[in-house]
Design a protein around this motif. Sequence first.
Motif, PDB file in Angstrom:
ATOM      1  N   GLY A  92       0.825  -1.216   0.000  1.00  0.00           N
ATOM      2  CA  GLY A  92       0.000   0.000   0.000  1.00  0.00           C
ATOM      3  C   GLY A  92       0.855   1.259   0.000  1.00  0.00           C
ATOM      4  O   GLY A  92       0.461   2.283   0.574  1.00  0.00           O
ATOM      5  N   HIS A  93       2.009   1.219  -0.688  1.00  0.00           N
ATOM      6  CA  HIS A  93       2.972   2.331  -0.603  1.00  0.00           C
ATOM      7  C   HIS A  93       2.513   3.599  -1.318  1.00  0.00           C
ATOM      8  O   HIS A  93       3.158   4.626  -1.196  1.00  0.00           O
ATOM      9  N   ARG A  94       1.413   3.518  -2.077  1.00  0.00           N
ATOM     10  CA  ARG A  94       0.932   4.739  -2.744  1.00  0.00           C
ATOM     11  C   ARG A  94      -0.188   5.420  -1.972  1.00  0.00           C
ATOM     12  O   ARG A  94      -0.648   6.493  -2.336  1.00  0.00           O
ATOM     13  N   GLY A  95      -0.684   4.775  -0.924  1.00  0.00           N
ATOM     14  CA  GLY A  95      -1.766   5.354  -0.132  1.00  0.00           C
ATOM     15  C   GLY A  95      -1.254   6.474   0.759  1.00  0.00           C
ATOM     16  O   GLY A  95      -0.049   6.736   0.810  1.00  0.00           O
ATOM     17  N   MET A  96      -2.170   7.125   1.465  1.00  0.00           N
ATOM     18  CA  MET A  96      -1.753   8.223   2.350  1.00  0.00           C
ATOM     19  C   MET A  96      -0.761   7.712   3.393  1.00  0.00           C
ATOM     20  O   MET A  96       0.276   8.322   3.642  1.00  0.00           O
TER      21      MET A  96
ATOM     22  N   GLY B  67       0.876   4.558   3.515  1.00  0.00           N
ATOM     23  CA  GLY B  67       2.040   3.877   2.955  1.00  0.00           C
ATOM     24  C   GLY B  67       3.053   4.859   2.374  1.00  0.00           C
ATOM     25  O   GLY B  67       4.256   4.686   2.550  1.00  0.00           O
TER      26      GLY B  67
ATOM     27  N   THR C  99       2.046  -1.421  -6.900  1.00  0.00           N
ATOM     28  CA  THR C  99       0.682  -0.912  -6.953  1.00  0.00           C
ATOM     29  C   THR C  99      -0.282  -2.106  -6.980  1.00  0.00           C
ATOM     30  O   THR C  99       0.123  -3.237  -7.262  1.00  0.00           O
ATOM     31  N   SER C 100      -1.572  -1.836  -6.744  1.00  0.00           N
ATOM     32  CA  SER C 100      -2.543  -2.933  -6.768  1.00  0.00           C
ATOM     33  C   SER C 100      -2.682  -3.519  -8.175  1.00  0.00           C
ATOM     34  O   SER C 100      -3.045  -4.675  -8.333  1.00  0.00           O
TER      35      SER C 100
ATOM     36  N   LEU D   8      -3.129  -7.937  -3.998  1.00  0.00           N
ATOM     37  CA  LEU D   8      -2.865  -8.666  -2.746  1.00  0.00           C
ATOM     38  C   LEU D   8      -3.993  -9.618  -2.365  1.00  0.00           C
ATOM     39  O   LEU D   8      -3.851 -10.400  -1.431  1.00  0.00           O
TER      40      LEU D   8
ATOM     41  N   ALA E 130      -5.126  -1.700   2.271  1.00  0.00           N
ATOM     42  CA  ALA E 130      -6.468  -2.077   2.733  1.00  0.00           C
ATOM     43  C   ALA E 130      -7.488  -1.479   1.791  1.00  0.00           C
ATOM     44  O   ALA E 130      -7.203  -0.491   1.096  1.00  0.00           O
TER      45      ALA E 130
ATOM     46  N   VAL F 184     -10.306   0.782   2.004  1.00  0.00           N
ATOM     47  CA  VAL F 184     -10.805   1.701   3.025  1.00  0.00           C
ATOM     48  C   VAL F 184     -11.983   2.503   2.478  1.00  0.00           C
ATOM     49  O   VAL F 184     -12.154   2.620   1.259  1.00  0.00           O
TER      50      VAL F 184
ATOM     51  N   GLY G 143      -4.002  -1.100  11.529  1.00  0.00           N
ATOM     52  CA  GLY G 143      -5.452  -1.185  11.589  1.00  0.00           C
ATOM     53  C   GLY G 143      -6.008   0.187  11.889  1.00  0.00           C
ATOM     54  O   GLY G 143      -5.448   1.192  11.424  1.00  0.00           O
TER      55      GLY G 143
ATOM     56  N   PRO H  15      -3.788   3.265  14.541  1.00  0.00           N
ATOM     57  CA  PRO H  15      -3.793   4.732  14.533  1.00  0.00           C
ATOM     58  C   PRO H  15      -5.193   5.303  14.758  1.00  0.00           C
ATOM     59  O   PRO H  15      -6.191   4.708  14.363  1.00  0.00           O
ATOM     60  N   THR H  16      -5.218   6.469  15.346  1.00  0.00           N
ATOM     61  CA  THR H  16      -6.449   7.248  15.445  1.00  0.00           C
ATOM     62  C   THR H  16      -6.727   7.886  14.074  1.00  0.00           C
ATOM     63  O   THR H  16      -6.089   7.544  13.086  1.00  0.00           O
TER      64      THR H  16
ATOM     65  N   LEU I 167      -6.342   9.963  10.943  1.00  0.00           N
ATOM     66  CA  LEU I 167      -5.111  10.514  10.373  1.00  0.00           C
ATOM     67  C   LEU I 167      -5.432  11.623   9.382  1.00  0.00           C
ATOM     68  O   LEU I 167      -6.518  11.635   8.795  1.00  0.00           O
TER      69      LEU I 167
HETATM   70  N1  LIG Z   1      -6.701   7.361   6.719  1.00  0.00           N
HETATM   71  C1  LIG Z   1      -6.948   7.273   8.013  1.00  0.00           C
HETATM   72  O1  LIG Z   1      -7.476   8.193   8.663  1.00  0.00           O
HETATM   73  C2  LIG Z   1      -6.594   6.025   8.765  1.00  0.00           C
HETATM   74  C3  LIG Z   1      -6.781   6.015  10.130  1.00  0.00           C
HETATM   75  C4  LIG Z   1      -6.454   4.890  10.842  1.00  0.00           C
HETATM   76  C5  LIG Z   1      -5.934   3.800  10.181  1.00  0.00           C
HETATM   77  N2  LIG Z   1      -5.717   3.805   8.854  1.00  0.00           N
HETATM   78  C6  LIG Z   1      -5.190   2.572   8.236  1.00  0.00           C
HETATM   79  O2  LIG Z   1      -4.072   2.774   7.412  1.00  0.00           O
HETATM   80  C7  LIG Z   1      -4.082   1.837   6.342  1.00  0.00           C
HETATM   81  C8  LIG Z   1      -3.927   2.576   5.006  1.00  0.00           C
HETATM   82  O3  LIG Z   1      -4.916   3.580   4.896  1.00  0.00           O
HETATM   83  P1  LIG Z   1      -4.799   4.813   3.879  1.00  0.00           P
HETATM   84  O4  LIG Z   1      -5.584   5.908   4.471  1.00  0.00           O
HETATM   85  O5  LIG Z   1      -3.364   5.036   3.497  1.00  0.00           O
HETATM   86  O6  LIG Z   1      -5.602   4.235   2.639  1.00  0.00           O
HETATM   87  P2  LIG Z   1      -5.441   4.566   1.082  1.00  0.00           P
HETATM   88  O7  LIG Z   1      -4.858   5.921   0.880  1.00  0.00           O
HETATM   89  O8  LIG Z   1      -6.740   4.234   0.442  1.00  0.00           O
HETATM   90  O9  LIG Z   1      -4.377   3.482   0.595  1.00  0.00           O
HETATM   91  C9  LIG Z   1      -4.671   2.128   0.557  1.00  0.00           C
HETATM   92  C10 LIG Z   1      -3.588   1.397  -0.188  1.00  0.00           C
HETATM   93  O10 LIG Z   1      -3.947   0.005  -0.234  1.00  0.00           O
HETATM   94  C11 LIG Z   1      -3.646  -0.485  -1.520  1.00  0.00           C
HETATM   95  N3  LIG Z   1      -4.564  -1.568  -1.867  1.00  0.00           N
HETATM   96  C12 LIG Z   1      -5.910  -1.627  -1.688  1.00  0.00           C
HETATM   97  N4  LIG Z   1      -6.392  -2.783  -2.186  1.00  0.00           N
HETATM   98  C13 LIG Z   1      -5.320  -3.469  -2.697  1.00  0.00           C
HETATM   99  C14 LIG Z   1      -5.177  -4.714  -3.360  1.00  0.00           C
HETATM  100  N5  LIG Z   1      -6.222  -5.509  -3.583  1.00  0.00           N
HETATM  101  N6  LIG Z   1      -3.941  -5.086  -3.742  1.00  0.00           N
HETATM  102  C15 LIG Z   1      -2.860  -4.292  -3.519  1.00  0.00           C
HETATM  103  N7  LIG Z   1      -2.941  -3.108  -2.885  1.00  0.00           N
HETATM  104  C16 LIG Z   1      -4.152  -2.697  -2.489  1.00  0.00           C
HETATM  105  C17 LIG Z   1      -3.824   0.679  -2.489  1.00  0.00           C
HETATM  106  O11 LIG Z   1      -2.970   0.461  -3.594  1.00  0.00           O
HETATM  107  P3  LIG Z   1      -3.105   1.252  -5.019  1.00  0.00           P
HETATM  108  O12 LIG Z   1      -3.027   2.704  -4.690  1.00  0.00           O
HETATM  109  O13 LIG Z   1      -1.947   0.787  -5.820  1.00  0.00           O
HETATM  110  O14 LIG Z   1      -4.449   0.856  -5.592  1.00  0.00           O
HETATM  111  C18 LIG Z   1      -3.383   1.862  -1.615  1.00  0.00           C
HETATM  112  O15 LIG Z   1      -2.013   2.123  -1.803  1.00  0.00           O
HETATM  113  C19 LIG Z   1      -5.401   1.060   6.465  1.00  0.00           C
HETATM  114  O16 LIG Z   1      -5.158  -0.164   7.096  1.00  0.00           O
HETATM  115  C20 LIG Z   1      -6.241   1.926   7.365  1.00  0.00           C
HETATM  116  O17 LIG Z   1      -7.127   1.184   8.156  1.00  0.00           O
HETATM  117  C21 LIG Z   1      -6.025   4.903   8.107  1.00  0.00           C
END
Ligand SMILES: NC(=O)c1ccc[n+]([C@@H]2O[C@H](COP(=O)([O-])OP(=O)(O)OC[C@H]3O[C@@H](n4cnc5c(N)ncnc54)[C@H](OP(=O)(O)O)[C@@H]3O)[C@@H](O)[C@H]2O)c1
Length: 340
Positions: free
Chosen positions: A12-16, A18, A37-38, A43, A66, A68, A108, A165-166, A168
């Motif tokens: 998930g290295h491209r997400g917020m 990661g 990337t996905s 995954l 994840a 999300v 989580g 994390p709370t 983010l």
């Molecule tokens: N944002 C918040 O406020 C928050 C708060 C608490 C916890 N978290 C936790 O932090 C983690 C990441 O959250 P985020 O906010 O960074 O989410 P995000 O920006 O949506 O990023 C999710 C990442 O997961 C990857 N992904 C999703 N489905 C996939 C698949 N089937 N195969 C491969 N990669 C996949 C996506 O890859 P691609 O971009 O390549 O599609 C993306 O890089 C989650 O576990 C979330 O519960 C987030």
Amino acid sequence: MISKNTKIYIAGHRGMVGSAIWRALESQGYSNLIGKTSKELDLRNQQAVQDFFKNEKPEVVIDAAARVGGILANNEYPYQFLMENMQIQNNLIDTAFHAGINKFIFLGSSCIYPKMAPQPLKEDYLLTGPLEPTNEWYAVAKITGVKACEAIRKQFGRDYVSLMPTNLYGPYDNFDLKTSHVLPAMIRKFHEASQFAVGSEQLAVGSEQLPVGGVDSKSEHVPVTLWGSGAPMREFLYVEDLAEAVVFALENEFKDNLYNVGTGQDLTIRELAELIQKIVGHKGEIIWDSSKPDGTPRKLMDVSKMADAGWKAKTSLEDGIKKTYQWFLENQDTFKQVKI
Ligand SMILES: NC(=O)c1ccc[n+]([C@@H]2O[C@H](COP(=O)([O-])OP(=O)(O)OC[C@H]3O[C@@H](n4cnc5c(N)ncnc54)[C@H](OP(=O)(O)O)[C@@H]3O)[C@@H](O)[C@H]2O)c1
């Protein structure tokens, strides 16, 4: 042992989250990072994950991948939220386990704790009561991830740790008003409202309808409409602080399996709105649309366990929002234009 050359796979290295972890590791001199990337590696596909581990041989795994989404998405796609998240984490955890990997960091969220748990939320409250129904599918999946890591720690003594994390916020957040969380949504609404003076064609930002009572003629900018009463209390962590917590977890062996990551401080949504309004420079009215639900009255993490382990958040909410707003200004052209 971890060195700057340890091969670290960030799922998930491209997400917020990661991407913040990637930047933090790079800035600390870690030079052997892998991400896919996905599209390159789905995954959910067990065979593809096993092949990837066989070819790349990562030494550490950080799971920030994840599916999300908010209440609406959880409600509409319960099966995907449950199953895809279990598939993603199970494939990563089990493949890492069979590959002999000793360090795994699982991410989580605070939604794993029971809806009615006392505040602040302690790690011990896990599985002591019913979950919040609006996101229980996602939460149940995450709980199984926490438990899988715990079982590996208990049975095999490996350092598989779960960080919760709370809320983010920060660079690469989602600023799409249809799907965004409260803090980035407020940044966008106040920013866009600050682009229009009262008397212009724009009447209010954040509402499909005109605000009741019309536009305040003394205001310099058009008003902003926000959901609810503003009374609920929430905690927010700057995503780059979370990334530092992940680096800390990488470099230190934890005694236990589950740690909350937050600031330990909360504020009302009303206070948050006023802070963002000040930072953005919006001079106008805030209209609270109390026909919209407030949600849980308070959600605060107890972060003493992480503090005892030696880590604390360092970015103040004001500084974090300033940095996020700056990032928003520099990147807003790339966001989809939505009706305001
Ligand atoms: N944002 C918040 O406020 C928050 C708060 C608490 C916890 N978290 C936790 O932090 C983690 C990441 O959250 P985020 O906010 O960074 O989410 P995000 O920006 O949506 O990023 C999710 C990442 O997961 C990857 N992904 C999703 N489905 C996939 C698949 N089937 N195969 C491969 N990669 C996949 C996506 O890859 P691609 O971009 O390549 O599609 C993306 O890089 C989650 O576990 C979330 O519960 C987030």
